[in-house]
Design a protein around this motif. Structure first.
Motif, PDB file in Angstrom:
ATOM      1  N   ARG A 196      26.363 -10.061 -41.292  1.00 20.18           N
ATOM      2  CA  ARG A 196      24.949  -9.120 -41.473  1.00 20.18           C
ATOM      3  C   ARG A 196      24.146  -9.394 -42.561  1.00 20.18           C
ATOM      4  O   ARG A 196      22.939  -9.069 -42.515  1.00 20.18           O
TER       5      ARG A 196
ATOM      6  N   ALA B 136      20.277 -10.290 -42.540  1.00 23.93           N
ATOM      7  CA  ALA B 136      19.324  -9.765 -43.224  1.00 23.93           C
ATOM      8  C   ALA B 136      18.539 -10.575 -44.170  1.00 23.93           C
ATOM      9  O   ALA B 136      17.278 -10.374 -44.242  1.00 23.93           O
TER      10      ALA B 136
ATOM     11  N   LEU C 169      18.333  -4.190 -38.953  1.00 23.88           N
ATOM     12  CA  LEU C 169      18.154  -4.773 -40.336  1.00 23.88           C
ATOM     13  C   LEU C 169      16.903  -5.743 -39.851  1.00 23.88           C
ATOM     14  O   LEU C 169      16.414  -6.333 -40.846  1.00 23.88           O
TER      15      LEU C 169
END
Length: 294
Positions: free
Chosen positions: A23, A27, A235
């Motif tokens: 993640r 991002a 995100l």
């Protein structure tokens, strides 16, 4: 490349530490000036399938490079590019889609699509785009309503030199009437010129994640998949505020009542400025979620 044979249960997400790292990288990538389509799709795939490690992700990029190397050197016109991709991917390697592919999570995971040579229209289009782009083609995704295809040449219609191909149908080169039929089948309406505009990388990724969420929504036992797809969608620099509401509801559905209630209350504060009635209803949902703890 790692994978699951037909008949095996759908893939499961990675452990929390690996997920957090994926993640973080997702991002970072979505905020790049030119985010990489294959890189983002592989991060989505690794979040969906804990068996996809760094070596597996590298193997996908290497395979895309290898396929690009098998294309003729700069075949020429947009139509020639479309035919070259069809001949290579659709005919020689038999990449295509079938109706039941929508029932498999693997159909939204790039490494599995490359391994099985099957997938949803948008993931097959990602393969076409990434192979063609590496070979120097003027290529991009085209998000027709209900059916993703690939465009070559100048966007803006056949008169501008645009050629469309349908990777789900093995890369069949579409005529104007073919595209009109696809749109009519999905919407009942006409093909509008705006529908032929190139889809940006983040738009493609958002649509991939929407497909994953839709898959999970019909499988109450796989709320874990719905949750990671929502978390990645949140995100993206531009996302619908309603996704936060959807996430809160999913947490409650998973039995995480306190966290879900807190997120419902936070979302209610956002909504209150524009729709006080809706905000009151969401606060009621938060109260109901807290009551489930007793």
């Amino acid at each position: 490349m790692s994978g699951h044979e037909p008949g095996m249960r759908s893939p499961c997400p990675p452990p929390p530490g690996r997920s957090a790292e994926l993640r973080r990288r997702f991002a970072e990538e979505v905020r790049c000036e030119r985010p990489g389509l294959s890189a983002l799709c592989l991060l989505v795939a690794a979040e969906g399938d804990g068996t996809l490690d760094e070596a597996g992700m590298d193997a996908v990029e290497i395979e895309l490079d290898r396929l690009a190397g098998e294309l003729p050197h700069r075949p020429g016109s947009p139509h020639a590019w479309a035919v070259a991709l069809r001949d290579l991917l659709g005919e020689r390697y038999a990449f295509h889609g079938l109706a039941d592919d929508c029932r498999r999570l693997e159909s939204s995971l790039l490494h599995e699509v490359l391994r099985r040579r099957r997938g949803l229209p948008i993931l097959l289009s990602v393969v076409w785009i990434e192979v063609a782009r590496r070979a120097g083609a003027p290529v991009y995704g085209v998000a027709l309503p209900g059916h993703f295809v690939v465009g070559f040449g100048d966007p803006g219609g056949a008169g501008a030199g645009q050629v469309l191909a349908d990777p789900f149908d093995g890369g069949r080169v579409l005529t104007g009437p073919d595209a009109e039929l696809l749109v009519a089948g999905a919407t009942g309406g006409p093909l509008e010129p705006s529908m032929l505009a190139p889809a940006g990388t983040l738009e493609v990724v958002a649509r991939v994640l929407n497909n994953v969420r839709a898959w999970a929504a019909t499988r109450p036992e796989r709320t874990d998949v719905g949750l990671w797809a929502l978390d990645l969608a949140l995100l993206l620099p531009s996302h619908p505020a309603r996704l936060r509401y959807e996430r809160a509801q999913l947490l409650v559905q998973r039995g995480e009542f306190m966290t879900g209630a807190a997120e419902l209350e936070t979302y209610a504060e956002v909504v209150a400025a524009v729709d006080p009635t809706a905000a009151d209803r969401i606060r009621g949902e938060a109260l109901a979620a807290r009551a489930l703890l007793n």
